[in-house]
Enzyme design. Structure first.
Site, PDB file in Angstrom:
ATOM      1  N   GLY A 177      47.667  29.298 -54.081  1.00 52.07           N
ATOM      2  CA  GLY A 177      46.900  29.106 -55.302  1.00 52.07           C
ATOM      3  C   GLY A 177      47.778  28.922 -56.524  1.00 52.07           C
ATOM      4  O   GLY A 177      47.457  28.145 -57.427  1.00 52.07           O
ATOM      5  N   ASP A 178      48.916  29.617 -56.564  1.00 55.43           N
ATOM      6  CA  ASP A 178      49.856  29.483 -57.667  1.00 55.43           C
ATOM      7  C   ASP A 178      50.374  28.048 -57.760  1.00 55.43           C
ATOM      8  O   ASP A 178      50.403  27.452 -58.836  1.00 55.43           O
ATOM      9  CB  ASP A 178      51.016  30.464 -57.469  1.00 55.43           C
ATOM     10  N   VAL A 179      50.728  27.490 -56.619  1.00 54.46           N
ATOM     11  CA  VAL A 179      51.242  26.119 -56.576  1.00 54.46           C
ATOM     12  C   VAL A 179      50.154  25.118 -56.947  1.00 54.46           C
ATOM     13  O   VAL A 179      50.383  24.203 -57.751  1.00 54.46           O
ATOM     14  CB  VAL A 179      51.820  25.802 -55.176  1.00 54.46           C
TER      15      VAL A 179
END
Length: 148
Positions: free
Chosen positions: A6-8
């Site tokens: 999700g961060d990416v």
């Protein structure tokens, strides 16, 4: 983990939504960094949760099209929030901010991995991109600005 992916994906959404008009790399980088910080993600997560809770009292935020959250999405948010054991030193004393940010990253990662071409992910991604560019003044390569 969902937060890792999700961060990416969240950063990719930020980068692609702020890409045009073309601008100097340093200007572009500064805006993207500001938009992917935990504080900004926490702000968005709070809007999602408050709007989702508002559905019960019929105070719906029409600007968030993927609400209400589904039961399994609530479980993903809770899992993301509860997995936070520490936070970056720059957020010292702001554990809740980091928990909210991690929850949002988990939701983004979960929906992306489950079906990146599905309607739920698409609606969430479009809403996030809209929030990222909202009110942002971006300098173009000639040094001029425009309101996104």
């Amino acid at each position: 983990s969902y937060a890792y992916i999700g961060d990416v994906v969240y950063e990719l959404l930020a980068r692609t939504s702020l890409l045009y008009p073309l601008k100097k790399t340093a200007d572009y980088h500064d805006v993207v960094v500001r938009k992917v910080r935990a504080e900004e993600q926490s702000r968005l997560m709070k809007r999602i949760i408050e709007s989702d809770l508002g559905l019960a009292s019929r105070q719906v935020d029409a600007a968030i099209p993927f609400l209400p959250l589904l039961p399994h999405e609530h479980a993903v948010l809770k899992r993301g929030r509860n997995c936070v054991k520490s936070q970056p030193s720059r957020l010292s004393g702001a554990r809740e901010v980091y928990q909210d940010a991690t929850s949002l990253e988990c939701l983004v990662g979960y929906l992306y991995l489950e079906n990146c071409e599905g309607e739920r992910f698409r609606m969430l991604a479009e809403w996030i991109k809209g929030e990222i560019v909202k009110g942002e003044i971006v300098k173009d390569e000639e040094g001029g600005g425009r309101n996104s």
